[in-house]
Design a protein around this motif. Structure first.
Motif, PDB file in Angstrom:
ATOM      1  N   ASN A  12      36.698  18.572  -6.332  1.00 34.13           N
ATOM      2  CA  ASN A  12      37.568  19.183  -5.323  1.00 34.13           C
ATOM      3  C   ASN A  12      36.797  19.401  -4.019  1.00 34.13           C
ATOM      4  O   ASN A  12      35.604  19.676  -4.031  1.00 34.13           O
ATOM      5  CB  ASN A  12      38.059  20.528  -5.885  1.00 34.13           C
ATOM      6  CG  ASN A  12      39.156  21.153  -5.053  1.00 34.13           C
ATOM      7  OD1 ASN A  12      39.959  20.446  -4.437  1.00 34.13           O
ATOM      8  ND2 ASN A  12      39.202  22.467  -5.029  1.00 34.13           N
ATOM      9  N   CYS A  64      32.958  20.415  -4.813  1.00 34.95           N
ATOM     10  CA  CYS A  64      32.670  20.906  -6.157  1.00 34.95           C
ATOM     11  C   CYS A  64      32.082  19.751  -6.956  1.00 34.95           C
ATOM     12  O   CYS A  64      32.710  18.706  -7.091  1.00 34.95           O
ATOM     13  CB  CYS A  64      33.941  21.418  -6.826  1.00 34.95           C
ATOM     14  SG  CYS A  64      33.682  21.873  -8.547  1.00 34.95           S
ATOM     15  N   CYS A  85      38.170  25.118 -10.291  1.00 35.46           N
ATOM     16  CA  CYS A  85      37.430  25.367 -11.535  1.00 35.46           C
ATOM     17  C   CYS A  85      36.423  26.515 -11.442  1.00 35.46           C
ATOM     18  O   CYS A  85      35.698  26.771 -12.399  1.00 35.46           O
ATOM     19  CB  CYS A  85      36.761  24.085 -12.023  1.00 35.46           C
ATOM     20  SG  CYS A  85      35.321  23.605 -11.056  1.00 35.46           S
ATOM     21  N   CYS A 121      34.428  19.351 -10.522  1.00 37.21           N
ATOM     22  CA  CYS A 121      35.701  18.640 -10.596  1.00 37.21           C
ATOM     23  C   CYS A 121      35.961  17.722  -9.404  1.00 37.21           C
ATOM     24  O   CYS A 121      36.956  17.002  -9.382  1.00 37.21           O
ATOM     25  CB  CYS A 121      36.850  19.641 -10.755  1.00 37.21           C
ATOM     26  SG  CYS A 121      37.209  20.578  -9.262  1.00 37.21           S
ATOM     27  N   CYS A 180      34.836  27.000  -6.126  1.00 42.13           N
ATOM     28  CA  CYS A 180      35.910  26.016  -6.196  1.00 42.13           C
ATOM     29  C   CYS A 180      37.209  26.713  -6.595  1.00 42.13           C
ATOM     30  O   CYS A 180      37.240  27.471  -7.563  1.00 42.13           O
ATOM     31  CB  CYS A 180      35.555  24.946  -7.228  1.00 42.13           C
ATOM     32  SG  CYS A 180      36.903  23.799  -7.544  1.00 42.13           S
TER      33      CYS A 180
HETATM   34 ZN   LIG Z   1      35.865  22.425  -9.153  1.00 47.42          ZN
END
Ligand SMILES: [Zn+2]
Ligand SMILES: [Zn+2]
Length: 158
Positions: free
Chosen positions: A72, A67, A122, A70, A119
């Motif tokens: 991730n 992602c 988010c 963020c 994700c």
């Molecule tokens: Zn994310």
């Protein structure tokens, strides 16, 4: 068979295991993923695809997703949708198997649509890191510390 990478953050305890490719469980896994997709577990689009095109296949091999919002990361089945190029490959009935690998898809099928993984933290659309770029991608960073991760394990089977 398959390739495995384990990345670790030297600052915190973050660690990610990335196992790609086909293992001996793959035929079972493929069937399971197709069943789930037909039931709508991965959304309406892929369900509609499989029900509209009986010859349609999905890519059940895993890929690394990052992602860019963020940071991730997740390893998920790609789920991209494919249709046979021209006629369906003739060897499948002889193979006696109903699954296809990523390599089969690249060779005998045309990409119909990429599955947009989101994700889990988010909801932003993930970026796929191609297999051959995993060792060189600058996007692979610790989601918490944002520093480059260290490769602590690497296995490649043939
Ligand atoms: Zn994310
Ligand atoms: Zn960290």
């Amino acid at each position: 068979m398959g390739t495995k990478y384990v990345f670790k953050c030297f600052k915190c305890k973050y660690q990610i295991d990335i196992s790609l490719g086909v293992c001996f469980l793959f035929p079972m896994l493929y069937k399971e993923i197709v069943e789930k997709a037909k039931h709508g577990d991965f959304g309406g689009r892929i369900k509609e695809f499989l029900n509209t095109f009986p010859e349609g296949k999905i890519d059940a091999e895993t890929a690394l997703y990052i992602c860019q919002g963020c940071g991730n990361m997740e390893v998920l089945p790609e789920l991209s949708m494919y249709l046979p190029k021209g006629e369906a490959p003739k060897r499948f009935p002889f193979k006696g198997e109903s699954y296809v690998t990523h390599r089969d898809l690249e060779r005998d099928y045309a990409l119909f649509e990429v599955y947009p993984h989101k994700c889990s933290k988010c909801q932003r659309i993930y970026t796929l890191i191609p297999r051959e770029k995993i060792l060189s991608s600058k996007l692979i960073k610790c989601p918490q510390c944002k520093v480059a991760l260290e490769l602590i394990e690497f296995e490649r089977g043939d």
